[in-house]
Each structure stands twice: as C-alpha cells, then as structure tokens.
Motif scaffolding. Structure first.
Motif: not given
Lengths: 622, 334, 104, 170
Positions: A11, A36, A40-41, A43-44
C-alpha cells in the motif's frame, strides 16, 4: 487477515507511485491520498497484529530464482516480532503522515515529500516481513535510499545535501559488512532463509568462528543503520531533514532496523559469546558516549538525536546481554516516546523558528499542550516511575546485571542518570523560566500536529505496562512464543528497580538545580572555555578524527593513484594514442579529398618501385 | 607531290622547288581574292542597280582592291589595352593557316595536285575546322563582349554545320568508294554528282555558306548586332588577314564543290579539247558567283533559326540521304 | 621512311606522356588537367600507331585501337566538361583542389 | 639523315614545345592553344607513320572537337581570379611530381631505347578502306559499343550541363 499481510508494504508503495506519478503538482490531494493509504496500512497492520495475537505465525514463500540446485525464494513471514514491528512502523508512520499535513503546509514539494514517506515506509515494512536475508538486504538498501531522499529533501541547502550523502555513505559502510555476512552465511548454509540458517546453527552445522564472524558482520550492518559508535556520525547530521522525517527515522524505522536485524537474527548471536559481548560493549559505549555529547548540545534536534543514539546503545546493550525481550521492549517504548519528543520538538521549532535551546524559554505558557506532551516524553525517556521508559529501561538494567557484567551495569546506570539530566535540561530551558525573545511570538500548533502528539503521549505513558512484573509480562510471553532462543530464567534483585528510580529522579533533580532554577547556559558560562566542554561539545571531534584518519589519507591515496594514472598509465596511453593519432594525422592529410594529391602519391610510389626494379634486377644499365 | 618530298634526299634545290610551288599557289589565290572582292562589290552593285567601284583603274575599278590593301597595310595596328596580347597576335595566324593548308588536297587539274591524299575529303573538313579556334581565340583575346559573342557564335555555327556538311559528303563518298578527291573526280566521268546526289548538293551548299560565314548566315559578324563580331577590335593588316582567310575559304570551298559535285576538271560532254584547268576555272567561277548571288538575295536569318535549320532540317535530310544512297548503291551498283 | 627508328617514336611518346602526367598532377585548373589527360591519351595513341607499323606482327589493329581511344576521349571530354559546368553552377570554382566536398 | 628524319625532328620538337608551353604558360586559354600545336604535330606524326586516316581523325577530334570543347568550358566557367593557374600549388609537390615523372621517363627511356623493330609496309593501297573493312568485320561489336558510348556521353553531357527546370525559373 494475516494471510494478506503482504498488502501492508504494497500500500505505501502504491501511495508512492500514485503520488509521484500523478499528483506531483497537487499537494493537497497528494497528501490526502498518502494519508489515506497510510491509514489503511495502519489498520491492516493492527489487524495483522491482532490476528497474530490470536493465531500462529505464518510463513509464505514463492520461488523466485532457481540457480542450479539452489532456489531463491520471495515471500513474507508473520511472527511475533514482525507483527509488532509492523504495528509500530505503520502506527508511527501514520501519525507522522498526519503530523506532516500541517507541518509541511506551504512547501512546494509537499506531494513529493509524502511520496518519499510512502517509499520509506514501504521499504521498512517490507524489510520487517522479509523471511530471508536476501530480501532483507534488498529492502535494507531501499530503506537507505528512502532516508537519503528524505534527509536530502531540502536539497537546495548545502548542509542537507552533505547530510544526505553522509547518511548514505556511512550506512553503506555498514551495509558492506552486512552483505559480506549474508554471503558468508550463504556459502556455509546454502540458503538465505532465516529458518534454515537458524536450524543449521541449532544443529551445529556451522563452526563457531563462522557464526561469530557472520554475526559480527551482520552487527556491523546494524551499527551503520542504528548509528552505533563508530558509524554514528550521520545520525545527528540527518537532522537536516524535515522534523517529521527525523521522528520517523529516529523513532520507528531506520534506526530501529538495525536493532530489528540483530533481534531477527538473534539465534545467531546467541550461540556466539564473542558476538554478544561485542554487541554489548558497543551498545554500552555508544550509550554513555552519546549521552555525554547530548548533554552539551544546543540544537534541540541534535540533543534528541544523541539521545536516540544513546537509547539505541541501550537496546544493543540489552541484546548483547541476552536481554532479547528487554531490547525489543525498549525499542517499542522508545518508538513511541521518541516519536513524541521529535514531533513535539518539531512543533516547537515550527512555532519559534529556531533550534537553539538556549534562545528559547518559557514556552509552557504559550504552548501548553506541546509543553505537556514534551514533559510526558521527557519523563518517559528519563525512566520516571510508571512511565513506559521506566519499565523498559529497568529491564535492560536487569539484563545487564544478570549477565554478570557489573561495569556495564554501572555505566548503564550512569547513562540513565545522564539521560534524565540532559532531557530535562532541554525541557527546563525550552519550556520553563522567562519567555525569551525567540519564544515571545510562539503560538500553539494546529490540531493536525497536536492530535498525533496526544495519541503518542498516551502510548508513551502506558505502553510500558505491556511487560511489567506487576501486571504481567505480555510482551515477553508473546515474543518468546516463536523466537527461536533459549530463555534463561533469572531473578533480578529488587534493588535495581530502586536504583533506577533514584538515578532517574536524581537526574531530574540535578537538572532542575542546574537548568530549571539557575538557567545555566553552557554557551554563556565560563565552563564553555574549558577544554572538556569544547571536546564534548564538538562530539569528541569524531568527525574531525574521521576526516583526519580516513578522509584525508583516502584523498591523499587517491591523489597518488591519480598521479600514477595520469602520468604513468595516462602517459603510456597518451603516447600510444599520440602515435596513432600522428599516423592518422598523416593519413588524413593524405586523404585530402584532392585527386591530385592521391595521384601524386601514387605516381611517386610507382616511380620508386620502377626505379628500384630498374636499378636492381631490371638490368637498367645492361 | 607530298610523296616526292618524303622520299627525295634533302637538298637546297628541293627546298627551293617546293617553296616556289607553294608561293606560286598562294599568289594565284591572292590574285583570286583580290578580284573576288572586287567581283563581290561589282555583283552587289549590279544587283542593286548601281555602278559599284569605278574610280581607280578605269571605269571597272580594277585597282580598287589593290588600293584597299595598300590602305590596310598603311593603317596602324591597334592592340587594345586590356586585350590578351599574345593571343590577340596569334589568333589571325591560327585562323589563316588552315585556310591555306586545305588548298593542298584540291586537284586543280589532272596533273596539279599538291597532295594526293587518300583521305582528301576528310582532310579538308578536319583542317578547315581548325580556323574556328583562331576565330574564337580572336574573340576571346579582344576582351570585348561583342567579340566574344561573335567568337562563340562562330564556333557554335561551325560545329553545328560541319555535321550536315560531312554527312552530305558521305553520299558522294559512298558512291565513289573512296575519299581521294582525284578518285571522286574520276568517278564523275559520265554523270556529275550534282545529278545523282542532288539532295547532298543542296545540303552541302547550304552548309558551306554557313561554314564560310557568308550571308544569309553571316551572324558571326552581323554588324547590326555585334558591331563587327570577333574582328571588332582588329585593325589594319591583322584585320586584313581575317578577310584573307575568309576569301581563301571561299576559294577552297568553291573548288571543293566543283570537285565533289561538278566533276572538277572533267570537260562537259564532247568539249574535251579544252584543258581541264579551264573547265575547272569555269565551274569554279560559277560556284563563286552562286555564293555571291545568294549572299545578296537572302536576308540574314536569326540565330535560333540558324540552329534549327542546321539540326532539325539539314541533319535529318543528310542522314536520310546517306540511307537512301546506301540502299540504292546496294541494289543498283552491286 | 624506314630510316626513322621505332624508338624515336616511342621516346617522343614517353616525353609527351610525362609532360601530360606532370600537368595532370600539378595544374589547378580543371580544364588544364583534362587537357593534360588528353595529352597522355595521345601519347598512348602514338605508341599504338607506331607498333602497327613497326613490330613483330604489324597490322591495322593499332589504328583501330587509336580510333577507339579517340572516341572514348571525346566522350570523356564531353562528360567531364558537362560535370565541370554543373559543378561550377553549384560552387563557383574550377580549381580542381577545391572540389573536395566528398572528403568527409 | 634522310628528309623524313628532318621532318620527324621538326614534328617532334613542335610536339614537345607545345607540351612544354602547356605546362609553363600562365593563362588557361594560352595553354589550350598551345596544346593545338601538340595535337597537330601528333597528327603529322601519324602521317609519317602512314596512318592518314588516324591523322585526319586526330585533327578532327582533338584539334577541332576537343579543343573547342575545352575553350567553351573555359569561357563558360570564366572567372577573372581563376583565369591564371595560380602558384598556390606548393613547390614541394611540384618537385616531388617532377622527380617522379622524370624517373618514370628515364627508366622508360632505358626500356624503350633498345627497341629496333623494322618498319614494314603493312598494307599496300587504301588504308581507309582497310580500316573500314576491319572495323565492320572484326571489330563490329566494339565499334557499336563505342557508338553507344558516344550517344550516352552526348545525352549525359546535355543532361548534366542543362539547368534544372526550377533553377532556370528562378
């Protein structure tokens, strides 16, 4: 979720590509996109950590190259250390991204900055999940590239350029050691895989000297990246980069990479006592050495930089004294409070537009939140009881003590005292006392700066509780689950806890006496004239020594070689080429394009032939 | 006679003998030139219904040309300042010498032929071509644009008309089977070539006028256009030499036409008792008169018409004549 | 006529050939160079004609050859001059040593 | 010495004189005119060698045709500055060339000097006719080729020297 962990590094890479290719000239959009992706990174990574907490480790590999009977693989691995690192890196990276939204406001190359952040994060994350040394090395170098780009972000400044080059070259020296170590291991084991190497070590397939040599060589790589003693000089200079970069480099990524590498290859070190001792000695010396320099620096970021070096020394000390968990624990806590400190320092610099702490003062009235979070960070790093640093540092001290090396223990203890001393020096000089001229126009920063700091402050306070003797050793259990090391059950004497507390408080108190109350400014005191001060202030003249013993002789040697090349080799070449050129010159003169010249030459030579023929055997005179 | 020189032993007598013969010939030709000029003026005058020269040497003006020559001899020889002096001096000689050289091959009677060459016709054509160089050189050396233009025109005209001239000759040569002028005369024992080769005669005659630079083809020295052509800058005797060369050629060309088409010294039918040289002279004078007649009858033509006539009319005609003659010879004279 | 030795003709041919060669190599004016080349051809022709009269098997072939040489020389001169004029239109020079545009 | 020897000497001297004048004279036009002398002398030499047809052809082709062509060439490319054959040719090259040519000449002389073929009357009668017969029998193909060559040269020369249409329009 844990099966798609490979997405985590991809990502930021996507973010990098998208921003650098399409959003170069759109700073707003570019930074938002990068944020963004970063979110996301993060969260992953969190999901992966959670997944790992609930499940098992995972190793996925695909064949990449087949050379003869050897297969080189690519893949990813998720184990306790990896998932923790993923979390830390992506978390700090995300916060730095958010922070940079405001901090980098107005910069023409804001998009590019975010793209570089993406690249850097990508490299670090990919490094962390690499299951083999080759892949590690690839991303190790990419991390170096990322740091080079970020440190040299203000490339129009000479000092930034120099710092970027210095960082690149110094780490490269370490990287050479790492590469040799990897190749040495490969020749002996025939594989780059961590697992296979560790298995070989366990089964005693490798002789001791090879293990020691490869471990020390790998450690040299770590020394370069983590700024340990002989190769530490690039780290303070790297402060030329934007402050969020400093936070990222010094807290979570680059310098952590060295510690991470040692931790990841810990089974190798464990077998070799010499390697362990080397690590411990280097770490211990770096800790006290950097702390003493940090005490006298005036530049806020430099003080923090030396404190980083010092703390990294602590981590190495921990690792070198079999304190695997202690090292990783301190790495974790340090990531939070050091990131916090850097961000706070960035906030201060943002507000007062200077980096000299002796010009600041009284900022706690104007920047209440920054002041508060900085205090939290300072307390954490100083090992104030119940703050995160307190627990991790205590672990290190315990491991130093239990390894049986009292000298190192006392040095570490003294370093802890120095740490609280110079960190509080910064705090007192910057935030307390009367408002200085530079600070008089300071304003509190915006929410994009404050929110990440507050989040980090929370972590700085509480992250220590994941591994305490009182509440439970969660981290230790988690890490040791699949760390292929032997754990020595030791009992630490309780007095170490008190000693650490006393040392920390003593440091704070001394600092208060010196700087809080009296506002001692070394630069203005009579102390600044003493040789001791100037030696320490000038970082023990390490750079100058390097210049004298490495750079100058190299230059001299190069000049000698150049002389030889110029006059001997070049002379021969010049002579040869000159001869050929001369012949060619004659040839080209003959090839004038004028038919009469050709005709004249032809006739002349024909006349010569016929004359020789006529005079010799043609019987001209018969 | 040529062969005699080659084979005899060198002696002063021989030198005197051959020099004397050459001088005799040149005297004859100069005599002709003298009176040809007078004749030209007289004929012109008659054709234009006026008396012509009539003061010197009685009513006929017999001494007129002599007086003219004397005048030319006495005149100053002017060499233009910017002229190429050497060439300016040599050019008349180059122009004149071939004009006399061509006389060598012409058989004036059964016995009088200076050089009985196997390639007589070709010799004439080749040598006469040389005088062009003299004319061009004169035009060049004068350093005068009219002279240069005149010289260039002369060269162009002569080269152009030499081709139909030679090609028309081919008919005669084909019928004779030799280029020896004596042989050609002998071949006209019965019929003159003017009857068997009428087209060749017409072409040859027109080309000859052009070669001689006479009206109506006198563009080389067209006074109205080029002042005086290549000889503009020439004065006095040098100019006279050009004139001399011109009339020498008139003499030679008339002789050649006589030889080629009118049977040379061959008598007409039964009148064989009259000597061949007389017959030759009569025919020759007739041809000269033809030249004069044409000169005063036709207007001068334009330069482009001149070229078109040469290349587009005479050349194809001459070629056709060669073909027809070759076929006729192949069929009837085999 | 036979009193003239064959070598005289040949020597004259040599002298003329050498003059032509010298002229062809040292003269700058293209026209003069062409003339010199014609002179060399002429010298060769003298040899051809001489050997058709003198020699082991004298015959008319020498004449024929010299006639061919003349024809070729005429063609050569015409084409050479046409080239010269075409060149002169592009680059106003007739000096042969300035016609070196194909040098590089 | 027979009279033919004297004639030969005169002719040879004229020929060489013409050649030398060609080399030494300064103006191109003079050189060209000097060459006529040489060409003409050579024609005379052919007559001496009982080659009348070749001699006449020599006069026709060289003295008449080629020389006139050269004169035209000089006139069409006339350039005041280049009328003279300048002394820009280095004397070194002149010397080299002279030495080479002289060497060639001298060596050739030694090769030629011992030639003592006897002249033979190769053909009694009309040379011209014999030449014609040989040309149209033995040498018919070269003869036709030469005619083609001349035609090609004619057309080629016209095309080369002709101005381009665009060029002429300008």
């Amino acid at each position: 979720m844990i099966h798609s962990a490979w997405l985590i590094p991809v990502l930021p890479l996507l973010s990098f590509l998208i921003v650098i290719l399409f959003l170069r000239n759109k700073p707003k959009l570019g930074s938002l996109v990068a944020n963004c992706f970063s979110l996301i990174t993060f969260i992953l990574a969190t999901l992966v950590l959670v997944g790992r907490l609930q499940g098992d480790s995972l190793l996925r590999e695909w064949n990449w190259l087949e050379v003869g009977s050897t297969t080189i693989t690519l893949g990813f691995e998720i184990n306790a250390l990896n998932s923790l690192m993923l979390f830390i890196v992506s978390f700090v990276s995300f916060l730095v991204n958010v922070y940079s939204l405001e901090y980098m406001e107005g910069d023409d190359r804001k998009s590019i900055f975010f793209a570089y952040l993406g690249l850097f994060t990508f490299a670090m994350l990919a490094l962390v999940i690499s299951p083999n040394l080759l892949q590690t090395y690839i991303f190790w170098e990419l991390v170096g590239l990322g740091s080079f780009l970020l440190i040299g972000f203000y490339f129009y400044k000479d000092s930034a350029r120099a710092a970027a080059k210095k960082a690149f070259i110094m780490t490269r020296i370490g990287d050479v050691g790492l590469l040799i170590g990897i190749l040495l291991l490969f020749t002996q084991v025939g594989s780059f895989e961590y697992d296979e190497i560790f298995a070989a070590v366990r089964n005693g397939e490798l002789i001791g000297s090879v293990i020691t040599a490869s471990a020390i060589l790998i450690f040299i790589g770590a020394v370069g990246k983590s700024g340990q003693f002989p190769l530490h000089t690039w780290l303070p200079d790297a402060m030329e980069g934007p402050t969020p970069v400093s936070a990222l480099i010094h807290a979570a990524t680059m310098v952590a990479a060295g510690v991470y590498l040692v931790a990841a290859t810990y089974p190798l070190f464990e077998v070799s006592q010499i390697a362990l001792t080397t690590v411990a000695v280097v770490g211990c010396f770096t800790a006290i050495f950097a702390a003493s320099i940090g005490l006298f620096q005036k530049d806020i970021k430099r003080v923090l930089a030396y404190s980083t070096v010092s703390q990294l020394g602590f981590m190495m000390l921990a690792l070198g004294t079999s304190g695997y968990v202690a090292g990783v624990f301190h790495l974790t806590t340090h990531a939070f409070f050091k990131a916090l400190l850097f961000l706070a320092a960035g906030s201060v610099i943002h507000a007062v537009h200077t980096q000299d702490i002796e010009e600041m003062g009284g900022l706690n009235k104007r920047m209440k939140i920054t002041s508060l979070v900085f205090l939290i960070g300072t307390l954490a790093i100083s090992g104030f009881p119940l703050f995160s640093g307190f627990f991790s540092k205590e672990e290190i001290l315990i491991s130093a003590w239990t390894s049986g090396n009292e000298i190192m223990f006392f040095i570490a203890l003294f370093t802890a005292f120095l740490t609280s001393l110079y960190m509080f020096r910064v705090y007192f000089l910057v935030f307390t006392g009367e408002t200085s001229e530079a600070s008089s126009h300071a304003k509190e920063s915006g929410s994009a700066i404050l929110v990440p700091m507050l989040i980090l402050a929370v972590f700085a306070v509480f992250s220590g509780f994941i591994n305490t003797h009182w509440f439970g050793t969660y981290l230790s259990d988690f890490l040791l689950e699949d760390a292929q090391i032997t754990v020595k059950e030791t009992h630490a004497p309780t007095w170490i806890l008190y000693a650490a507390t006393i040392v920390s408080l003593a440091g704070i108190f001394t600092s208060y006496l010196l700087f809080g109350k009296n506002k001692t400014k070394f630069g203005e005191s009579s102390f600044s004239k003493s040789p001791v001060y100037s030696i320490v202030y000038n970082k023990y003249y390490i750079d100058e020594i390097y210049d004298a013993i490495v750079v100058k002789p190299t230059r001299l040697f190069a000049a000698g070689l150049k002389f030889i090349e110029w006059f001997c080799v070049g002379g021969i070449m010049k002579t040869i080429s000159g001869c050929i050129q001369f012949v060619g010159w004659i040839g080209s003169r003959l090839q004038s394009g004028k038919i009469q010249t050709y005709g004249t030459i032809a006739v002349f030579i024909f006349a010569l032939f016929i004359l020789v023929y006529g005079v010799t055997n043609g019987g001209l005179l018969k | 006679m040529m062969n005699e020189i080659m084979t005899s032993q060198p002696s002063w007598l021989n030198v005197l003998k051959f020099t004397g013969l050459g001088v005799a010939l040149i005297l004859v030709v100069i005599l002709f030139v003298t009176y040809a000029i007078l004749a030209e003026r007289k004929v012109m005058a008659f054709m234009q219904m006026r008396p012509g020269p009539n003061r010197i040497g009685g009513k006929l003006g017999i001494l007129q040309t002599l007086a003219d020559v004397l005048k030319l001899l006495l005149k100053e020889n002017i060499t233009p300042k910017s002229a190429d002096k050497l060439l300016f001096l040599v050019a008349p000689v180059i122009a004149f010498a071939p004009a006399f050289m061509v006389m060598a091959v012409i058989p004036f009677s059964e016995n009088v032929t200076f050089a009985n060459l196997n390639v007589g016709v070709l010799y004439y054509v080749g040598i006469s071509g040389l005088s062009i160089i003299g004319i061009v050189a004169a035009g060049w050396a004068s350093n005068n644009k009219y002279s240069l233009l005149g010289g260039m025109r002369a060269a162009a005209q002569m080269i152009s008309y030499e081709i139909p001239l030679v090609l028309s000759l081919l008919g005669v040569i084909l019928l004779t089977g030799s280029m020896n002028l004596n042989d050609i005369i002998k071949a006209q024992d019965n019929v003159w070539y003017i009857f068997t080769q009428p087209i060749a005669f017409v072409i040859f005659f027109i080309a000859a006028i052009a070669e001689l630079n006479r009206g109506p083809f006198d563009l080389v020295e067209a006074e109205s256009e080029l002042v005086g052509g290549f000889s503009t800058e020439y004065t006095g005797f040098r100019w006279a030499i050009f004139m001399l060369a011109e009339y020498f050629y008139l003499f030679a060309m008339s002789s050649l036409i006589t030889v080629l088409f009118l049977g040379g010294w061959q008598p007409v039918m039964f009148l064989g008792f009259i000597p061949g040289s007389v017959w030759f002279a009569l025919k020759f004078l007739f041809v000269v008169f033809l030249f004069l007649w044409i000169r005063f009858t036709f207007p001068r033509i334009r330069a482009d018409q001149l070229m078109e006539l040469g290349w587009k009319v005479l050349l194809p005609l001459a070629l056709a004549n060669v073909f027809i003659t070759a076929i006729i010879k192949e069929i009837f004279f085999r | 006529m036979s009193s003239i030795p064959a070598s005289s003709f040949l020597l004259l041919a040599i002298i003329l050939f050498c003059i032509g060669l010298y002229g062809a190599l040292t003269k700058r004016n293209t026209v003069v160079v062409l003339i010199s080349i014609e002179l060399m051809l002429n010298a060769a022709n003298i040899n051809l004609v001489t050997f058709s009269k003198y020699g082991l098997t004298p015959n008319l072939t020498g004449h024929i050859f010299s006639l061919f040489v003349m024809a070729v020389a005429a063609a050569e001169a015409a084409v050479a001059l046409a080239i010269l004029i075409a060149l002169y239109r592009n680059k106003p020079t007739i000096l042969i040593d300035e016609m070196d545009d194909l040098k590089h | 010495m027979s009279s033919s020897g004297i004639v030969f000497s005169i002719i040879a001297i004229c020929a060489i004189l013409g050649g030398l004048m060609m080399i030494t004279l300064k103006k191109v036009m003079h050189m060209t005119v000097a060459m006529i002398l040489t060409y003409f002398s050579i024609a005379a030499l052919y007559v001496l060698l009982t080659a009348e047809f070749v001699a006449v052809a020599q006069v026709l082709v060289y003295s008449g045709g080629i020389t006139i062509l050269m004169v035209f060439g000089i006139m069409l490319t006339y350039h005041k500055a280049e009328n003279r054959d300048e002394e820009k040719v280095s004397s070194f090259r002149k010397l080299i060339t002279f030495l080479s040519v002289a060497t060639l000449g001298i060596v050739s002389y030694f090769l030629v000097a011992p030639v003592d073929f006897v002249a033979e009357e190769i053909f009694v009668g009309d040379h011209t006719k014999a030449i014609g017969e040989i040309l149209y029998t033995n040498y018919i193909i070269p003869f036709e080729l030469v005619s083609i060559l001349l035609l090609v040269a004619l057309i080629g020369a016209v095309l080369l020297a002709k101005k381009d249409k665009e060029e002429a329009n300008e």
